[in-house]
Design an enzyme around this catalytic site. Sequence first.
Site, PDB file in Angstrom:
ATOM      1  N   ASP A  45       0.816  -1.222   0.000  1.00 57.36           N
ATOM      2  CA  ASP A  45       0.000   0.000   0.000  1.00 57.36           C
ATOM      3  C   ASP A  45       0.844   1.265   0.000  1.00 57.36           C
ATOM      4  O   ASP A  45       0.666   2.171   0.812  1.00 57.36           O
ATOM      5  CB  ASP A  45      -0.934   0.003   1.213  1.00 57.36           C
ATOM      6  CG  ASP A  45      -1.893  -1.166   1.210  1.00 57.36           C
ATOM      7  OD1 ASP A  45      -2.381  -1.516   0.122  1.00 57.36           O
ATOM      8  OD2 ASP A  45      -2.138  -1.738   2.282  1.00 57.36           O
ATOM      9  N   GLU A 214     -10.455   1.411  -5.588  1.00 60.83           N
ATOM     10  CA  GLU A 214      -9.709   1.777  -4.383  1.00 60.83           C
ATOM     11  C   GLU A 214      -8.373   2.400  -4.796  1.00 60.83           C
ATOM     12  O   GLU A 214      -8.211   2.841  -5.925  1.00 60.83           O
ATOM     13  CB  GLU A 214      -9.476   0.542  -3.509  1.00 60.83           C
ATOM     14  CG  GLU A 214      -8.705  -0.572  -4.190  1.00 60.83           C
ATOM     15  CD  GLU A 214      -8.435  -1.755  -3.278  1.00 60.83           C
ATOM     16  OE1 GLU A 214      -9.263  -2.024  -2.385  1.00 60.83           O
ATOM     17  OE2 GLU A 214      -7.398  -2.411  -3.458  1.00 60.83           O
TER      18      GLU A 214
END
Length: 535
Positions: A45, A214
């Site tokens: 991430d 996302e």
Amino acid sequence: MRKILVILFCFPFFSFYSFGQMYKKWGDQGNGTYVNPVLPADFSDLDVIRVGNDYYAISSTMQFSPGMVVLHSVDLVNWEIISHVVDDLTKISPELNWDKMNRYGRGVWAGSIRYYKNKFWVYFGTPDEGFFMSSATNPAGPWEPLHQLWNVSGWDDCCSFYDDDGQFYFIATNFALDPKNNKQYNIHLFKMTADGKQLIMESDKIIYQSKGSEANKLYKINGYYYHYFSEVNELGQRHIMMGRSKNIDGPYEIKQINKVDRHKDREPNQGGLIQVNDTSWCFLTHHGRGDWEGRPASLLPVTWVNDWPIIGKVGSDGIGEMVWSGKKPISKKTKAFIQTSDQFQSEKLNQQWEWNYQPRNDKWSLTARKGFLRLHAFKPIASEKKGKIILRAGNTLTQRSMRTSKNVVTVKINIQNMENGQYAGLTHLSTENNSLFGIKQEEGIRKLVYTFNDVETVGERILNHDIWLQSQWGIDGVNTYSYSLDGKTFISFGNKSQMTWGSYRGDRIGIFNFNTDEDKGYIDCDFFNYTYSKK
């Protein structure tokens, strides 16, 4: 911006590797080129920014403490860990404490790092507790006390944005699925107050909706607002998208900017777009399809085509493709590397260490015996779940297991103050396969024990006060343990074990110490040496 810029930053050549060839070489090759991944370990991430001639990245940490790791580089290829944003995970939730341990696969998820008003700003989310932020004048810390931006569940993947007129914005995904909504994820845009610490709820606007959307990032480049994100196609594969608009509220024109090959490139998606100089750009990303080492990081070229940033090699269809090697974007010499070893000479743990959950601070010390890490044993928490006791044992100290050709970890521990019921040593920690190797004491007798998913192999009695424990593995993630009574001759013990991916995390190498009978006994760790192949 020019209408067509051909290979703006990186490679005079491209190289494509099959999945099986990955990691035999990685990172800086020492000749002006590099091979992906640049970080062959669990740096998930990612987001990245440039400030002056320095680059800073953040990576999610789930239930590990301290949380949200911060990295630094001067060339985008060689990185070092410099800090963490969250010192105390209980400021997020008591479920992240050593006496709860109830957030595997959750905790600190994706976020963003930005530089505004002479400060670094990090925003991130958790799927259960909502959104948090902190800021710092120095990315190496200290970071300001954590501030909860919004107490909400079912949201993730946020990014802050500071516009030219001084307005703060915040973008994030609502992934709480509504069966009537065909499982679409909604991407919301909010305005924030001038201090960046409060959402202006009445400004809420949905700017995009799709399956699995996302990985949000916002940029403003040459008059366009760019909304980076990823989504899931009809085949269930995640791919990289970009929206652009002259108005931050939209509407956004949408384009796919990178192709997906799940088995070949492992779905690069979460990441950050970065400008290297006036004409050169690149993209630092994780590979979203995790393997035993987790989600490693790669650096990709960016080519601007008709005001679209195409990530990777531009294909004949105008969509980017994964590349595995090329010329370094910056030729600076650096000694930066991911830290691993620790001699425990400082009053603080080195930056690579992260506890599994928030530790019990009265049960460990770097000052009780100078030059040693002392770990006091205490009972694992009670649980209705059976098996894998290490997942319920507090104060397990971990770091990332690297995926390189050769990895060797050696720890020296003093066991003379162990007590009955105590088990201490090295572990490979995962919520799927996990293994433990060390010393267990019962009825005053200490023996070697190897445990794989709670199945024990018991070895010889150990009379020494000091013992050396070792773990070795390679690209395949197959681990072998061994021990030594003199620090020179090592004897293998137990079966080989496969390291695994679990709960969105790769394998962790760590030091464990618990007592199933009572809170009693301790060990002193003299050193933890971890060497890995550098190229």
